[in-house]
Scaffold this motif. Structure first.
Motif, PDB file in Angstrom:
ATOM      1  N   ALA A  99       0.857  -1.189   0.000  1.00 17.93           N
ATOM      2  CA  ALA A  99       0.000   0.000   0.000  1.00 17.93           C
ATOM      3  C   ALA A  99       0.890   1.235   0.000  1.00 17.93           C
ATOM      4  O   ALA A  99       1.674   1.425   0.929  1.00 17.93           O
ATOM      5  N   PRO A 100       0.823   2.060  -1.027  1.00 17.52           N
ATOM      6  CA  PRO A 100       1.657   3.265  -1.036  1.00 17.52           C
ATOM      7  C   PRO A 100       1.290   4.170   0.133  1.00 17.52           C
ATOM      8  O   PRO A 100       0.163   4.116   0.643  1.00 17.52           O
ATOM      9  N   ILE A 101       2.259   4.985   0.557  1.00 18.42           N
ATOM     10  CA  ILE A 101       2.010   5.948   1.636  1.00 18.42           C
ATOM     11  C   ILE A 101       2.314   7.327   1.086  1.00 18.42           C
ATOM     12  O   ILE A 101       3.421   7.836   1.222  1.00 18.42           O
ATOM     13  N   PRO A 102       1.331   7.945   0.422  1.00 21.03           N
ATOM     14  CA  PRO A 102       1.613   9.195  -0.270  1.00 21.03           C
ATOM     15  C   PRO A 102       1.784  10.417   0.635  1.00 21.03           C
ATOM     16  O   PRO A 102       2.004  11.507   0.126  1.00 21.03           O
ATOM     17  N   GLY A 103       1.725  10.256   1.948  1.00 18.18           N
ATOM     18  CA  GLY A 103       1.991  11.404   2.805  1.00 18.18           C
ATOM     19  C   GLY A 103       0.750  12.188   3.159  1.00 18.18           C
ATOM     20  O   GLY A 103      -0.343  11.904   2.694  1.00 18.18           O
TER      21      GLY A 103
END
Lengths: 364, 868
Positions: free
Chosen positions: B637-641
């Motif tokens: 799961a990406p963690i785009p901030g």
């Protein structure tokens, strides 16, 4: 040749004799009165009302009387038979009433004997509290939103303004899914459901999110690695902290009792600004007992955190923070159960001992 | 963070005299949650006493005790009026003529320790000579590790000069400040400045209307170029922020190495929960507590070169003050000696080699400002939380650096002698603080109270903001008279104070306004929610399922969803069973259960065992909950901030990486299902109870359930029902558990269980049932017994009967199953009662017989049934 042509004198027929009739009636009434059961009454009836009874015989003899005597004799016999029939019916009724009453006495059972032919189950009180809280909000026009328990880090942290350096993201607080760079955690609060709702639902938005959450606490009397929260979120144009307070006041009253005063204290959460803690008047001592065990003598019960949704959270969810405002709050279901029902030890809620749930029944 | 009431009084003028509880209540209103109250719990008589004489008696264990005669004056005299007080004392660190603190019968010491005259060691002891620990005032000397257990000798504790003014019998509670209460509060992460008396006093002043006297309001020596050399050499700033943007170094030489800090400072340190150690250390701690600026004291004699602040290099090590050898991470910001020897992890902890010690005479005082993120990361990486790291992480006032060093230098000079170097180093790269625009109507709009601009400005100025009011266009400069007085900008321009890095936008300021003006002023207004649609179908279904199971005798439980890999084996799952594929927790509480459950049944086993072991032999439990069923494909799961909505593709990736978590309901039972009692014997639970319960759940939701035989772990292969929808969708399984599973899980034999997919049931029940018209014509019954092979399922037979009997068949009930000689081995006879009814007429016997015969024929054709 018999004396059939001989003029018939009714006086000569003994059974039609008035005295004899009276005697027969008296005899019948005496017999009925003496009958002490429906069976003996039946015997008496046959004897005094049956075909061979004196009155029946007398009745039959009327036909043989000369026309001039018939009317008179018929009248007397009829009256006598009527008296007997009425007495019989009366006695019959008395004895039936007696019998019915006796039957009821004979059929008496001990209804106080314990009976449990079928075992009834029970709901878990945490679920009942959760449903009850949900119903309070549904009654206000809110909806209940739910989401996954294994959740992405972004939904659980970043979208809620908990950046990578936030202490809550450390392994000592949060269960991470292996491998740790998979970006997945066991949700530490139900707030990611709020994020999902803001991304997916239309505004305005009024939701509560009940559910299971996870923190890396060892199980003891006051901690559990798995527990339950209910969080609320309202997003619309023009919402203020006054609306937050109004909502929470209603919530507290609906769950703990009418007229309980509330208090907001300044606090801090990354996802709200301004933030507050909500306390309510101890419903046990109402603030009058310095040694109250429910509130620790402070007169206030700490109930949960709340605040106005942080602009950063709106931005992460694609909501225009200049147009919309919102408020959010979160409470522990376990705490509600402990407060409302005096549960002292968190372990009882997780052990699954049937005696625990059974004492609450099906409604809390 | 603690705050002694007396210390607060020193920094806040004009506040009403208050008890600890009142002070705590004031601070709570400002957002500092009360954690505890300390001190103030001694009640007298506690008096000054003079030791007149004593006899030392050696006890059986070899230890001496002293039988003392103590003059406690006339006022203190309680029990033996007019004569010296006879007191037993176990300590020996005092002499005749020493002034000591005596607690007399009737007094109560901290912790509810009530004093009375008592017989001990062959004497009646009329009170007690007190140690520092007993009075809760810390230690009385620096070189004795058991100093706190020693008797407080007032000549050394207060100094000869002050002690000379004392008379036996004087009240010692007032003398030692023991009536002083200490409030302990929780400081939220946004209020780092409240990790100082300066910060808490500021809030106390806001709460009480008193006047804040800033302890930092003093002059500091001007920086010059002759100070100790310091180089800030951060070549890898985090997030573009220098690890250290200000470093003040001051040197004091010739400090008396054996000097101890004054009693008042020791007392305050003790009140704050710290241990007095030595003058240099005590002074750095005291200044930190007073101003919030962590300081570090280096022994100058151990330093060789300039102080160089830089990031760590691979493989560097430091033995920190806690005597742990630490391998440093390349992101750690370090204080180094000449760039080589590591002196400290910046803002976290110093090293052992440069520590000030018993022989230190020349002290370098470091006051620096470190980046919160850099310190927080180092602290976490090294699992080392210190008083310094706590403060730097939350933000230290960058404008106070030099003042804190000045205060420390002054205290060192006052109590340790020596001289301060002329050279004053202040390497100052503080970035300018930005002004922030604030719409003055925002607080009102956010809070729901009509704050005026004036109130907003006043509140912000009160907390230390520099507020510029809207600029107005000059009178007469506009042609349109309406615009003459219109502001060019409606916004206030606000410069937050240096100690408030948390104030970044409008809502932050709004919180300050409502905080100062009172959260209690916020009105209560119930918002009108948009019309909700009530519970969803799925939510209602779950309530029906749970309530139906509870009515069927099952008790709801909520178990932890964690299992071991072993549990899959115990359940007898085949090697390739998808239920073996799950999510693993990287940091489970127990290595015994690191996996997320793939079936609810798997975690209920323990609860059932617990019930049985606690004597609940007849137990039926159920649970509704999620299971985790990943497909086995690794996804990230990406963690785009923070701060920005991710694009749809990224959001899609995030959602796809979250494993499917279907909702299940499972129930399990053992022992008697119908209890035994005076009415007759009990009936043991068997497979019919769980299959029956599953059927009841389906009926409760008007879902048709097809039940067939199956062989599926963990069930008994001959007693496992497969539950399907009419369209063949799998709903779940029910039946008796496999005997091997029962053994390996330690369950009572013949335990029965079921697990159903709630999502499937929810979807299947989400149709509007269309009502049948009810016929009021008489029913006609017809009984029929059909003989079939043992392998033929009752469900198949019934289905054929129903199909053959047609529309007029109202119900069919299986009344009896017979096996025996009359039907032959391998065969069974099923007796059915068929009930027929026509919608608008009475059926004739002939018609009913005809329908029955068609049912028999259909059964014969479908499963070879023969009428018996």
């Amino acid at each position: 040749m018999s004396g059939t042509n001989k003029s018939y004198d009714p006086v000569e027929v003994s059974t039609l004799d008035p005295a004899a009739l009276d005697a027969a009636v008296t005899e019948a009434l005496t017999a009925f009165a003496a009958a002490d059961s429906l069976e003996s009454l039946k015997t008496a009836r046959l004897a005094h009302q049956g075909d061979t009874s004196p009155l029946s015989l007398a009745n039959r003899e009327i036909g043989a009387l000369p026309p001039t005597a018939k009317a008179d004799a018929g009248k007397r016999v009829g009256m006598a038979r009527g008296r007997v029939a009425r007495a019989l019916a009366e006695r019959q009724n008395e004895l039936e009433v007696e019998r019915d009453a006796r039957l009821l006495v004979e059929e008496t059972v001990d209804v106080s004997a314990p009976v449990a032919r079928r075992r009834l189950g029970a709901r878990h009180p945490l679920e009942l509290v959760s449903e009850r809280v949900g119903d309070i909000f549904v009654a206000m026009g809110w909806e209940i939103a739910e989401g996954p328990e294994v959740e992405s880090e972004w939904f659980n942290f970043d979208a809620l303004n908990l950046g990578v350096d936030h202490p809550a993201r450390q392994m000592q607080d949060t269960f991470f899914v292996d491998p740790p760079d998979a970006g997945l955690v066991l949700r530490t609060h139900t707030s990611p459901v709020q994020v999902r709702s803001m991304l997916e639902r239309d505004l305005p938005l009024y939701i509560v999110c009940p559910g299971k959450v996870f923190r890396t606490d060892e199980l003891d009397a006051t901690h559990s690695p798995v527990f339950h929260q209910i969080e609320g979120l309202a997003v619309a144009e023009g919402l203020t902290m006054a609306h937050l307070r109004g909502t929470l006041n209603h919530f507290v009253e609906a769950l703990f009792g009418q007229g309980l005063e509330t208090r907001l204290r300044p606090s801090y959460f990354p996802f709200t600004e301004p933030s507050a803690e909500l306390d309510f008047r101890c419903f046990i001592c109402l603030g009058s007992d310095g040694s109250c065990r429910t509130c620790g003598g402070t007169g206030w019960i700490e109930w949960g955190g709340c605040g106005m949704v942080n602009r950063d959270v709106f931005q992460a969810c694609g909501i225009d923070p200049d147009r919309y405002t919102g408020f959010a709050f979160g409470m522990g279901i376990e705490r509600a159960l402990m407060l409302r029902h005096g549960v002292k030890d968190m372990r009882e809620m997780v052990e699954g001992d049937v005696r625990f749930s059974t004492q609450f029944g099906m409604e809390i | 963070m603690r705050a002694p009431v007396s210390w607060l009084g020193e920094y806040v003028e004009g506040a009403p005299v208050a008890t600890g509880r009142e002070v705590a209540a004031s601070l709570v209103r400002m957002g500092l949650e009360e954690e505890d109250l300390h001190g103030g719990d001694i009640t007298g008589p506690l008096v000054v006493g003079r030791v007149l004489e004593f006899v030392e008696e050696i006890q059986k264990n070899g230890k001496p005790i002293r039988w003392c005669q103590v003059d406690v004056g006339q006022n203190g005299q309680r029990v033996t009026e007019g004569t010296p007080q006879g007191i037993i004392c176990g300590a020996t660190n005092f002499a005749v003529d020493d002034l000591v603190v005596v607690v007399l019968p009737g007094a109560v010491l901290p912790g509810g320790f009530a004093i009375s005259a008592r017989k001990t060691y062959g004497h009646v002891s009329n009170g007690m000579i007190c140690s520092a620990a007993e009075l809760g005032i810390g230690s009385v000397g620096s070189d004795d590790s058991n100093a706190a257990d020693g008797i407080v000798v007032l000549q050394s504790f207060l100094g000869e000069q002050d002690a000379a003014k004392l008379t036996p019998g004087d009240d010692a509670i007032e003398l030692l400040g023991l009536a002083d209460e200490v409030v302990e509060v929780t400081v939220t992460p946004d209020r780092g400045y409240c990790f100082s008396m300066r910060g808490i006093a500021r809030e106390y002043a806001h709460a009480t209307g008193g006047t804040f006297r800033d302890p930092a309001a003093m002059a500091s020596a001007a920086a010059n170029t002759s100070g100790y050399a310091v180089q800030l050499a951060d070549e890898a700033p985090l997030n573009g922020r220098m690890g250290c943007d200000r470093y003040v170094a001051r040197v004091v030489r010739g400090v008396n190495a054996s000097a101890v800090s004054p009693p008042w400072m020791q007392k305050r340190l003790t009140q704050m929960g710290m241990r007095p150690i030595s003058l240099a250390v005590d002074v750095t701690n005291y200044v930190m507590l007073a101003l919030g600026q962590p300081l570090h004291a280096f022994d100058v004699s151990t330093l060789r070169g300039a102080i160089v602040v830089r990031r760590a290099q691979a493989g560097e090590k430091l033995r920190t003050l806690d005597n742990v050898e630490r391998t440093l991470f390349s992101e750690d910001l370090l204080i180094t000696d000449g760039g080589t020897a590591v002196l400290a992890i910046a803002g976290v902890m110093g090293g052992a080699t440069s520590e000030v010690g018993a022989s230190t005479t020349d002290v370098l005082v470091e006051a620096a400002h470190f980046d919160p993120t850099s310190v927080a990361r180092s602290s976490r990486r090294h699992k080392l939380t210190t008083e310094a790291s706590k403060r730097f992480e939350r933000g230290v006032d960058p404008d106070i650096t030099a003042l804190a060093a000045e205060m420390a230098v002054n205290l060192l000079l006052e109590f340790g002698g020596g001289a301060a170097d002329e050279g004053v180093t202040d390497v100052d790269h503080r970035p300018a603080r930005a002004r922030i625009d604030l719409d003055p109507s925002l607080p009102a709009r956010l809070i729901g109270l009509p704050y005026s601009s004036e109130q907003v400005i006043e509140s912000l100025r009160e907390i230390g903001c520099d507020v510029l009011e809207p600029t107005w266009s000059g009178a007469g400069s506009g042609s349109d008279s309406a615009s003459v007085s219109a502001p060019v900008s409606k916004a206030l321009s606000v410069l937050p104070p240096s100690w408030r890095p948390d104030l970044r936008n409008g809502p932050d300021f709004a919180e300050e306004v409502v905080r100062l003006r009172g959260y209690d002023q916020i009105p209560s207004v119930l918002p009108q929610a948009s019309s909700g649609r009530g519970l969803t179908h799925g939510q209602r279904v779950r309530r029906v399922l749970a309530n139906t199971l509870a009515e069927q005798g099952f008790v709801e439980v909520l178990t932890y969803p964690f299992v071991s890999a072993q549990s899959h084996d115990d359940l007898g799952l085949p090697a390739a069973d998808p239920r073996r594929t799950t999510v693993r927790i990287a940091n489970p509480l127990s290595e015994q259960a690191p996996l997320m459950r793939t079936s609810v049944l798997s975690t209920m086993v323990e609860a059932l065992r617990r019930n049985v072991s606690r004597g609940q032999r007849d137990a039926a439990i159920f649970e509704l909950g999620l299971v985790t069923r990943p497909d086995g494909e690794p996804r990230v799961a990406p963690i785009p901030g923070t701060l920005e909505r991710p694009d749809n593709a990224t959001l899609g990736q995030i959602m796809a990486a979250v494993p499917p978590q279907p909702r299940r309901v499972a129930f399990v039972m053992t022992g008697d299902t119908d209890p035994a009692g005076w009415w007759g014997p009990g009936r043991p639970a068997d497979w019919t109870d769980v299959v029956g319960a599953a059927r009841a759940l389906a009926s409760a939701l008007a879902v048709e359930l097809v039940v067939t035989a199956d062989d599926h772990a963990p069930w008994h292969p001959g007693r496992c029902a497969r539950l399907e929808l009419a369209d063949g969708t799998l709903v779940g399984h029910a039946g008796e558990l496999h005997p091997k599973v029962v053994t390996s899980l330690g369950l009572p034999s013949r335990t029965c269980a079921a697990e159903l997919d709630v999502d499937v049931i929810t979807a299947a029940s989400n149709v509007r049932v269309q009502a049948r018209e009810l016929s009021t014509y008489p029913v006609a019954q017809s009984d029929v017994a059909l003989v079939v092979d043992e392998q033929v399922g009752a469900a198949d037979l019934e289905s054929a009967v129903r199909q053959g009997a047609g529309e007029m068949l109202e119900s069919v009930s299986l009344m009896d199953i017979y096996r025996g000689g009359q039907v032959g081995s391998g065969r069974k006879s099923l007796a059915y009662r068929l009930v027929f009814r026509a919608p608008e007429r009475t059926l004739t016997t002939k018609e009913v017989n005809g329908l029955r015969d068609r049912a028999i024929a259909a059964a014969a054709a479908a499963v070879g049934a023969v009428q018996r």
